[in-house]
Structure formats: C-alpha cells, structure tokens
Design an enzyme around this catalytic site. Structure first.
Site, PDB file in Angstrom:
ATOM      1  N   ASP A  22      22.522  46.974  35.318  1.00  0.00           N
ATOM      2  CA  ASP A  22      21.392  47.912  35.200  1.00  0.00           C
ATOM      3  C   ASP A  22      20.056  47.222  35.481  1.00  0.00           C
ATOM      4  O   ASP A  22      19.914  46.022  35.289  1.00  0.00           O
ATOM      5  CB  ASP A  22      21.396  48.511  33.785  1.00  0.00           C
ATOM      6  CG  ASP A  22      20.553  49.768  33.697  1.00  0.00           C
ATOM      7  OD1 ASP A  22      20.250  50.369  34.746  1.00  0.00           O
ATOM      8  OD2 ASP A  22      20.188  50.154  32.567  1.00  0.00           O
ATOM      9  N   HIS A  39      18.515  47.900  44.661  1.00  0.00           N
ATOM     10  CA  HIS A  39      19.973  48.008  44.833  1.00  0.00           C
ATOM     11  C   HIS A  39      20.442  46.991  45.868  1.00  0.00           C
ATOM     12  O   HIS A  39      21.473  46.349  45.710  1.00  0.00           O
ATOM     13  CB  HIS A  39      20.361  49.424  45.277  1.00  0.00           C
ATOM     14  CG  HIS A  39      20.009  50.477  44.256  1.00  0.00           C
ATOM     15  ND1 HIS A  39      20.296  50.335  42.924  1.00  0.00           N
ATOM     16  CD2 HIS A  39      19.397  51.685  44.375  1.00  0.00           C
ATOM     17  CE1 HIS A  39      19.874  51.403  42.264  1.00  0.00           C
ATOM     18  NE2 HIS A  39      19.318  52.241  43.124  1.00  0.00           N
ATOM     19  N   LEU A 133      41.349  36.618  40.885  1.00  0.00           N
ATOM     20  CA  LEU A 133      40.527  37.552  40.112  1.00  0.00           C
ATOM     21  C   LEU A 133      40.786  39.008  40.514  1.00  0.00           C
ATOM     22  O   LEU A 133      40.861  39.326  41.702  1.00  0.00           O
ATOM     23  CB  LEU A 133      39.044  37.211  40.345  1.00  0.00           C
ATOM     24  CG  LEU A 133      38.010  38.168  39.740  1.00  0.00           C
ATOM     25  CD1 LEU A 133      37.973  38.046  38.215  1.00  0.00           C
ATOM     26  CD2 LEU A 133      36.618  37.900  40.304  1.00  0.00           C
TER      27      LEU A 133
HETATM   28  C1  IPE Z   1      24.544  53.043  33.964  1.00  0.00           C
HETATM   29  O1  IPE Z   1      23.197  52.881  34.281  1.00  0.00           O
HETATM   30  C2  IPE Z   1      25.344  53.203  35.200  1.00  0.00           C
HETATM   31  C3  IPE Z   1      25.399  52.035  36.077  1.00  0.00           C
HETATM   32  C4  IPE Z   1      24.878  50.853  35.860  1.00  0.00           C
HETATM   33  C5  IPE Z   1      26.150  52.235  37.269  1.00  0.00           C
HETATM   34  P1  IPE Z   1      22.180  54.092  34.250  1.00  0.00           P
HETATM   35  O2  IPE Z   1      20.865  53.543  34.642  1.00  0.00           O
HETATM   36  O3  IPE Z   1      22.708  55.223  35.037  1.00  0.00           O
HETATM   37  O4  IPE Z   1      22.203  54.505  32.709  1.00  0.00           O
HETATM   38  P2  IPE Z   1      21.132  55.275  31.833  1.00  0.00           P
HETATM   39  O5  IPE Z   1      20.792  56.529  32.558  1.00  0.00           O
HETATM   40  O6  IPE Z   1      19.943  54.378  31.707  1.00  0.00           O
HETATM   41  O7  IPE Z   1      21.796  55.494  30.517  1.00  0.00           O
HETATM   42  C1  IPE Z   2      21.571  50.198  38.114  1.00  0.00           C
HETATM   43  O1  IPE Z   2      20.200  50.143  38.254  1.00  0.00           O
HETATM   44  C2  IPE Z   2      22.281  50.645  39.360  1.00  0.00           C
HETATM   45  C3  IPE Z   2      22.775  52.034  39.324  1.00  0.00           C
HETATM   46  C4  IPE Z   2      22.766  52.810  38.284  1.00  0.00           C
HETATM   47  C5  IPE Z   2      23.313  52.563  40.542  1.00  0.00           C
HETATM   48  P1  IPE Z   2      19.304  51.429  38.075  1.00  0.00           P
HETATM   49  O2  IPE Z   2      19.201  52.130  39.391  1.00  0.00           O
HETATM   50  O3  IPE Z   2      19.792  52.278  36.961  1.00  0.00           O
HETATM   51  O4  IPE Z   2      17.901  50.792  37.715  1.00  0.00           O
HETATM   52  P2  IPE Z   2      16.912  51.248  36.563  1.00  0.00           P
HETATM   53  O5  IPE Z   2      17.698  51.298  35.296  1.00  0.00           O
HETATM   54  O6  IPE Z   2      16.380  52.595  36.955  1.00  0.00           O
HETATM   55  O7  IPE Z   2      15.866  50.196  36.531  1.00  0.00           O
HETATM   56 MG    MG Z   3      19.441  52.247  34.955  1.00  0.00          MG
END
Ligand code: IPE
Ligand code: IPE
Ligand code: MG
Length: 251
Positions: A22, A39, A133
């Site tokens: 995240d 990303h 792995l």
């Molecule tokens: C969880 O992250 C999903 C992934 C890392 C793929 P999100 O960014 O979607 O989660 P919330 O919305 O902060 O809970």
């Molecule tokens: C995690 O990073 C990747 C996915 C959920 C695809 P985020 O895109 O949720 O990044 P933040 O949490 O908004 O910073």
């Molecule tokens: Mg996120």
C-alpha cells in the site's frame, strides 16, 4: 545499524509471508506526480522483495496487488494498472523461471480484461514446473468474495451428495478457499502506515503476526523485509495457550 539477512535465523523463517502493498498513490503525490507513477515504481519493490524472499528461502509469498474494491477507482487508474500488470507479467516470466519461482493467482479472474487473463494464464503455465518460491498474486481478490464463493461451492457439493453437512469442518472449508494449496501466512506486512486488513485473507490470517510500517510500498526494499522478519522472530506465538505452556513445549 541496518538489519541484514545474516541476522535472520534461517531455521525459524516464516514459511508464508503475505504483504498488503500500500501507499503507491500517496508516494507519487508526495513526489508531485500522478498516482500511476507510484504504481510504476511499486513494480521495482515487487522485484526486490520477491528476490529477497527467494534468497532467504521463504516458501510462499502472497502479494495483494488489486482488490475487488479497487475496481471502483477512477477508470484511467484501473486501466493504467491493468496495462502495467500485463506488461510486468510478460517481462518477468524469464526471471521467474531463472529463479525457479512458481506463479499462482488468487482472485476473481472473471473480472479481469481478457488480455490480462490470457497473459496471466500463460505465465501460470510457463512457471508451473518451478519448485522454489511460490509467488501468489492476489488480483481482483477480496476475502469476502473468496468466502462467499467457498460457501456457494460447498452448497453445490452438498446438493449433489458429494459432501455431508454434518462432516463439514475447518479442513473442508479450507479446501474450498482460493488458498487451498497453501499454508496460512505466518507474517502479514502492510506498508504505508494504514492499520487495517482491507478484505485480505480474513480467514487465513487468524493467527498471523501482523507488522505495520510507515514506509510506502515504492520505497520498501529487502532491508525493510529483514526488519519485519526479525521483528516476527522476536514474537511469542501462543495460539491461545499460556506463555508458560509454549515455553515448555515448543510448538
Ligand atoms: C488494499 O489497499 C489493496 C491493495 C493493496 C491491493 P487499498 O488502498 O485499496 O485499501 P484501503 O482502501 O486503504 O483500505
Ligand atoms: C496500493 O497503493 C496499490 C493498489 C491498491 C493497487 P494505493 O494505490 O492504494 O496507494 P495509496 O494508498 O492511495 O497511497
Ligand atoms: Mg491504498
């Protein structure tokens, strides 16, 4: 001092590590960039951590890459993520094979665009013989989707007489989960300073050790992984017993 791989007790490695990757979007915004830039950089972290786990001898690594709920993000971000995914899978297959890494996918694949699913299928087949792995990508995954799916399939098998409801136990349910072929994660890491599970492996994380770090995913590297594993190795896992019990009879 920075933690190093040598400090890790190789006999007490977590067999299965699960990571909620995240913070890509916020990291990008902090650099004055679009979310997709985050990303894009997150892929480098994936490479680094997969390599780190393979070097240590971790057997299973699950990476939460895209949740069922992430489909509700703005269309350009979803499309961008999907094309990044196709590209990355395509490019990484030779490296996976070189490092004896087997790719698996858990999630609702019917929601994936056809080209993404085709690319995935090819990568799954091309790495199926690898014995090192196990890299499990949670893609279009959510735990509630998985559990509903399991219940539906159990219902169908009860209806057809394949299983008897009175014989359903925890092992039965486990067999209907998307993760049926893998042991439960022992360590769950979430980056970016959020303290929640976000619909990830709700059943499987029952006794996992949880590790949260403020590091955003695009900056997460092997040293951060070592830090998390060292922290894990200092925990006392009690599984409902008393501290005294687990000290006198190691699990
Ligand atoms: C969880 O992250 C999903 C992934 C890392 C793929 P999100 O960014 O979607 O989660 P919330 O919305 O902060 O809970
Ligand atoms: C995690 O990073 C990747 C996915 C959920 C695809 P985020 O895109 O949720 O990044 P933040 O949490 O908004 O910073
Ligand atoms: Mg996120």
């Amino acid at each position: 001092m920075q933690p190093s791989a040598e400090q890790i007790d190789k006999n007490r490695l977590p067999k299965h590590i699960a990571i909620i990757m995240d913070g890509n979007g916020r990291w990008a915004e902090e650099q004055g960039q679009e979310r997709l830039y985050g990303h894009f950089h997150g892929v480098e972290s994936v490479r680094n951590i997969v390599e780190g786990c393979a070097e240590l001898g971790v057997q299973y690594l699950t990476l939460y890459a895209f949740s069922t709920e992430n489909w509700d993000r703005p269309e350009p971000e979803v499309t961008g993520l999907m094309s990044l995914l196709v590209d990355t899978i395509h490019k990484e297959v030779p490296t996976l094979n070189k490092n004896n890494i087997r790719l698996h996918v858990i999630g609702n694949r019917t929601m994936l665009p056809q080209n993404v699913d085709n690319e995935l299928q090819e990568a799954l087949e091309m790495t199926a013989q690898n014995t090192g792995l196990n890299l499990i990508m949670a893609l279009s995954y959510s735990s509630r989707w998985e559990l509903v799916n399991a219940v539906k399939n159990i219902g169908l098998d009860v209806q057809s007489g394949k299983i008897n409801p009175s014989e359903i136990n925890q092992d039965t349910l486990q067999q209907y989960l998307a993760t049926s072929a893998f042991p439960d994660p022992e360590l769950m890491i979430r980056t970016s300073g959020e303290y929640r599970i976000s619909n990830f492996l709700l059943y499987q994380l029952a006794y996992a050790e949880l590790y949260f770090t403020n590091t955003r995913w695009p900056e997460f590297r092997k040293v951060h992984l070592y830090e998390a594993i060292l922290d894990f190795q200092n925990r006392e896992r009690r599984f409902g017993k008393t501290g005294k019990q687990v000290k006198t009879s190691p699990l």
